[in-house]
Design a protein around this motif. Structure first.
Motif, PDB file in Angstrom:
ATOM      1  N   LYS A 148       0.836  -1.198   0.000  1.00 36.42           N
ATOM      2  CA  LYS A 148       0.000   0.000   0.000  1.00 36.42           C
ATOM      3  C   LYS A 148       0.875   1.254   0.000  1.00 36.42           C
ATOM      4  O   LYS A 148       1.879   1.320   0.715  1.00 36.42           O
ATOM      5  N   TRP A 149       0.442   2.246  -0.791  1.00 31.81           N
ATOM      6  CA  TRP A 149       1.139   3.523  -0.905  1.00 31.81           C
ATOM      7  C   TRP A 149       0.368   4.609  -0.159  1.00 31.81           C
ATOM      8  O   TRP A 149      -0.843   4.724  -0.315  1.00 31.81           O
ATOM      9  N   ASN A 157      -2.672   4.152  -3.377  1.00 30.42           N
ATOM     10  CA  ASN A 157      -2.757   3.016  -4.297  1.00 30.42           C
ATOM     11  C   ASN A 157      -2.336   1.757  -3.549  1.00 30.42           C
ATOM     12  O   ASN A 157      -1.726   1.829  -2.479  1.00 30.42           O
ATOM     13  N   GLN A 158      -2.659   0.599  -4.122  1.00 28.06           N
ATOM     14  CA  GLN A 158      -2.196  -0.653  -3.546  1.00 28.06           C
ATOM     15  C   GLN A 158      -1.987  -1.689  -4.649  1.00 28.06           C
ATOM     16  O   GLN A 158      -2.639  -1.644  -5.679  1.00 28.06           O
ATOM     17  N   THR A 159      -1.065  -2.607  -4.399  1.00 29.21           N
ATOM     18  CA  THR A 159      -0.672  -3.609  -5.395  1.00 29.21           C
ATOM     19  C   THR A 159      -0.699  -4.992  -4.768  1.00 29.21           C
ATOM     20  O   THR A 159      -0.225  -5.185  -3.645  1.00 29.21           O
ATOM     21  N   LEU A 175       5.109   3.760  -8.024  1.00 33.61           N
ATOM     22  CA  LEU A 175       4.010   4.729  -8.006  1.00 33.61           C
ATOM     23  C   LEU A 175       4.476   5.974  -8.740  1.00 33.61           C
ATOM     24  O   LEU A 175       5.551   6.520  -8.447  1.00 33.61           O
TER      25      LEU A 175
END
Length: 335
Positions: A148-149, A157-159, A175
């Motif tokens: 998570k950013w 954002n999250q990946t 990001l």
């Protein structure tokens, strides 16, 4: 739905796996828990039980195997589990032999989580695009990982990851940002979270990076291009040209009424003549100007007419006195 499982049949010293279907597919054992989530190097305890008569049951595993027993409950137990790909199963001799495999997820939290700017050092320029990278080192299993950013406390954002890996791996995610002047001094950071489901630790374990504080360079920009100021008698005027910019700007003033160069952001005087005064704020990113328009204070018309009225009244009185004087003078004359 047709259920399938793998049975075991022994012939001499050879162990054969055979696939059974239909009614034979119901293997009468229960695992508790049905899914084991274990920290690498941690302990695990899983019970296997049955409610039917049988000719023996046991656990097969590369660690912690349990010999066949006639009991109705047996426990698979490992105090220090270090085999990443372990696949234990409980078997029972019941109308043949059947087994139920235990799903074991061994997890490891990251050794480190770090954030960096890709191919860039120093201050960022307003409006340009930059790439941040979050590196997660030595984590497993990666398919349960979410990165998570954050900017401050705001989730950006999250990946997640689709790779199916049981052993620890290193991963990274990026990001893209395009900072504005309000982002000067902003704090970015990333967080690695392992969500292993209901059987896993609660709340899910998290590891965070150190914060990354960014510096943004941006040009001066006044909120308005002009400002009108009314000059009052004997009142000191203040022309304030101060503006936010990074790096800090320098200031220059221009006017036909200024006899010397002024480099301050504020111009103060009680003797400024009416007219235009232009301030220019400049730094390495650009410049911006602001014009101060000084106007004289209009005279108070009430005061003006009061003065005129007084003058007229005095004139009327003087004329009346003069007329009276002339009349009296004429009446006292000797013909």
């Amino acid at each position: 739905m047709l259920q399938r499982f793998y049975g075991l049949v022994y012939f001499s010293t050879v162990l054969l796996f055979v696939t059974l279907t239909g009614a034979q597919a119901e293997c009468p054992v229960q695992l508790n828990p049905q899914r084991a989530v274990v920290r690498y190097g941690g302990s695990v305890v899983v019970n296997c039980s049955t409610s039917v008569s049988h000719k023996g049951m046991g656990w097969e595993a590369s660690e912690g195997a349990v010999p066949k027993t006639s009991n109705s409950l047996i426990t698979w137990r490992v105090s220090h589990l270090t085999e990443w790909d372990i696949k234990p199963f409980c078997f029972i001799n019941y109308e043949g032999q059947c087994l139920v495999e235990l799903t074991v997820i061994i997890y490891k939290t990251p050794d480190s989580v770090s954030i960096s700017i890709v191919k860039h050092t120093g201050p960022m320029i307003e409006g340009q695009q930059y790439e941040l990278q979050c590196d997660v080192h030595d984590v497993a299993p990666v398919q349960y990982l979410t990165v998570k950013w954050y900017k401050g406390q705001t989730l950006l954002n999250q990946t997640t990851f689709t790779e199916d890996s049981r052993t620890p791996v290193n991963v990274n995610t990026t990001l893209l940002i395009r900072p504005v002047r309000a982002d000067d001094g902003a704090q970015y950071w990333c967080e690695a979270e392992l969500d292993l489901g209901a059987e896993g630790p609660q709340p899910p374990p998290k590891e965070t990076s150190d914060p990354l504080y960014i510096t943004v360079y941006y040009k001066p920009k006044h909120s308005s291009s002009t400002e009108t100021i009314i000059q009052k008698d004997e009142v000191k005027l203040t022309l304030n040209c101060t503006v936010k910019a990074n790096p800090a700007p320098t200031y220059t003033w221009h006017s036909d009424h200024l006899k010397e160069e002024i480099s301050s952001s504020v111009l103060q005087s009680s003797t400024l003549s009416p007219g235009n005064y232009t301030c220019n704020a400049t730094n390495s990113q650009g410049s911006d100007s602001k014009v101060f328009i000084i106007k004289s204070e209009p005279r108070n018309r009430t005061t003006f007419w009061a003065i005129v009225s007084c003058g007229v009244a005095v004139a009327v009185v003087l004329i009346a006195v003069y007329v009276i004087y002339k009349i009296r003078s004429s009446s006292n004359s000797i013909i």
